[in-house]
Design a protein around this motif. Sequence first.
Motif, PDB file in Angstrom:
ATOM      1  N   SER A 207     -42.712  23.118-124.091  1.00 28.96           N
ATOM      2  CA  SER A 207     -44.143  23.149-124.407  1.00 28.96           C
ATOM      3  C   SER A 207     -44.821  24.243-123.602  1.00 28.96           C
ATOM      4  CB  SER A 207     -44.797  21.804-124.069  1.00 28.96           C
ATOM      5  OG  SER A 207     -44.242  20.761-124.835  1.00 28.96           O
ATOM      6  N   ALA A 208     -45.661  25.019-124.253  1.00 34.75           N
ATOM      7  CA  ALA A 208     -46.424  26.056-123.558  1.00 34.75           C
ATOM      8  C   ALA A 208     -47.588  25.410-122.819  1.00 34.75           C
ATOM      9  CB  ALA A 208     -46.943  27.087-124.551  1.00 34.75           C
ATOM     10  N   PRO A 209     -47.739  25.648-121.520  1.00 35.13           N
ATOM     11  CA  PRO A 209     -48.893  25.114-120.789  1.00 35.13           C
ATOM     12  C   PRO A 209     -50.194  25.557-121.452  1.00 35.13           C
ATOM     13  CG  PRO A 209     -47.248  25.947-119.269  1.00 35.13           C
ATOM     14  CD  PRO A 209     -46.820  26.384-120.637  1.00 35.13           C
ATOM     15  N   SER A 210     -51.220  24.716-121.362  1.00 34.34           N
ATOM     16  CA  SER A 210     -52.419  25.022-122.163  1.00 34.34           C
ATOM     17  C   SER A 210     -53.746  24.674-121.502  1.00 34.34           C
ATOM     18  CB  SER A 210     -52.340  24.268-123.496  1.00 34.34           C
ATOM     19  OG  SER A 210     -52.286  22.870-123.270  1.00 34.34           O
TER      20      SER A 210
ATOM     21  N   TRP B 115     -51.238  29.414-122.296  1.00 35.45           N
ATOM     22  CA  TRP B 115     -50.495  30.444-121.575  1.00 35.45           C
ATOM     23  C   TRP B 115     -49.792  31.409-122.534  1.00 35.45           C
ATOM     24  CZ3 TRP B 115     -47.506  28.490-116.652  1.00 35.45           C
ATOM     25  CH2 TRP B 115     -48.412  27.921-115.754  1.00 35.45           C
ATOM     26  N   PHE B 116     -49.591  30.994-123.781  1.00 33.62           N
ATOM     27  CA  PHE B 116     -48.849  31.818-124.739  1.00 33.62           C
ATOM     28  C   PHE B 116     -49.820  32.527-125.679  1.00 33.62           C
ATOM     29  CE2 PHE B 116     -46.198  32.928-128.276  1.00 33.62           C
ATOM     30  CZ  PHE B 116     -44.939  33.118-127.756  1.00 33.62           C
TER      31      PHE B 116
ATOM     32  N   GLY C 128     -42.849  19.627-119.292  1.00 31.80           N
ATOM     33  CA  GLY C 128     -42.174  20.057-120.508  1.00 31.80           C
ATOM     34  C   GLY C 128     -42.075  21.554-120.689  1.00 31.80           C
ATOM     35  N   ALA C 129     -42.505  22.320-119.689  1.00 29.74           N
ATOM     36  CA  ALA C 129     -42.534  23.776-119.826  1.00 29.74           C
ATOM     37  C   ALA C 129     -41.290  24.467-119.333  1.00 29.74           C
ATOM     38  CB  ALA C 129     -43.754  24.334-119.084  1.00 29.74           C
ATOM     39  N   LEU C 130     -40.453  23.738-118.585  1.00 27.66           N
ATOM     40  CA  LEU C 130     -39.247  24.329-118.006  1.00 27.66           C
ATOM     41  C   LEU C 130     -38.080  23.358-118.159  1.00 27.66           C
ATOM     42  CD1 LEU C 130     -40.815  25.625-114.671  1.00 27.66           C
ATOM     43  CD2 LEU C 130     -40.018  27.080-116.542  1.00 27.66           C
ATOM     44  N   PRO C 131     -36.866  23.840-118.033  1.00 33.08           N
ATOM     45  CA  PRO C 131     -35.718  22.910-118.032  1.00 33.08           C
ATOM     46  C   PRO C 131     -35.902  21.848-116.959  1.00 33.08           C
ATOM     47  CG  PRO C 131     -34.950  25.168-118.232  1.00 33.08           C
ATOM     48  CD  PRO C 131     -36.417  25.244-117.930  1.00 33.08           C
ATOM     49  N   GLU C 132     -35.414  20.659-117.188  1.00 32.69           N
ATOM     50  CA  GLU C 132     -35.645  19.544-116.259  1.00 32.69           C
ATOM     51  C   GLU C 132     -35.154  19.825-114.864  1.00 32.69           C
ATOM     52  OE1 GLU C 132     -34.240  15.839-117.720  1.00 32.69           O
ATOM     53  OE2 GLU C 132     -35.490  15.899-119.535  1.00 32.69           O
TER      54      GLU C 132
END
Length: 345
Positions: free
Chosen positions: A275-278, A283-284, A339-343
């Motif tokens: 998920s792109a931070p918002s 952020w995208f 949800g923006a990076l691998p766990e």
Amino acid sequence: MISYFAGAVGAFLALIPLAAEAKPFTDAAGRTVELPDHIGKVLAAGPPASVLIYAIAPEKLAGWVREPKEDEKPYLIEAVRGLPTYGRLTGKGGTANIEAVLAAKPDVIIDVGTVDATYASLADKVQSQTGIPYVLIDGSFGKSAEILRSLGVMLGAEERGDKLADYADETLKELAATMAAVPADKRPRVYYGRGPDGLETGLAGSINLEILESAGAVNVAAAAGKGSLTQVSSEQVLAWNPEVIIAASPKFAASVAADPVWSKVQAVGKGQVFSAPSLPFGWFDSPPGINRLIGIRWLEALLYGDIYQGDLKAETREFYKLFYQVDLDDAQLATLLKGALPEAE
């Protein structure tokens, strides 16, 4: 950036006079705009302009194109959270509240984004109807530093504009170093999905996908041609078979694993859906403005984790303090990066 003014609106907006003392400013379309000697209040024509004005001179922001949501407000300084909302003057789905625009009495209108002859003509029309100087700024990501310096001078906030521009210069410099270290065959094939079903995306050349291209990744939707935003099918995405999916909506990101079609996409099968931070701005994209400067750092960490040398959490705190004047606490930071990076990150 398409104007949605009706012809009759001009008669009402003509009540706003042009400032007596003016100085010429050449905007990104080559238009000479007469600006008042002192700019005290600025009206943003669309979301990218709102972010830009807020970052450089929040005290001059006349109001919001869209009212900040409750979960966005903690990421903004308190002084701007309750500003009036007047809608957007330009762009898809123009919703400007004319009474609110009149009440704002701005010294200048600023629009940021794509600039061409059509938009220049529309800016001239709005300026003629309102009597308010209307400035077009090229919102290309690679021109972020130039944009910040130019607007800093225009708004009498040169020192702050330079400080933010220095950050932009350094960010793009570091990005170039990362890209130089990544071979072409190591750059991932990525699908960017907008909306709750993830089926809106950007074609080749879309400003909404500009940051992905800047990060050296392959936009799989470019296979569908050139243009802006478009609707696609899940079957098309399956055919493109991206290695990574970036979701604008957390709802979409959470739903793909259970979808019988999406589950066949390699990005979904390998758990490479993010998920792109918002908050308070995407952020995208959403909007595609200078908010993408922190987004490009995130993409470096996400797509090139074995090369990326930065500390994304520290860089996020730095960006929010510098651009949004907000000190992030641990909970806010965790919310942003969920949800923006691998766990493992």
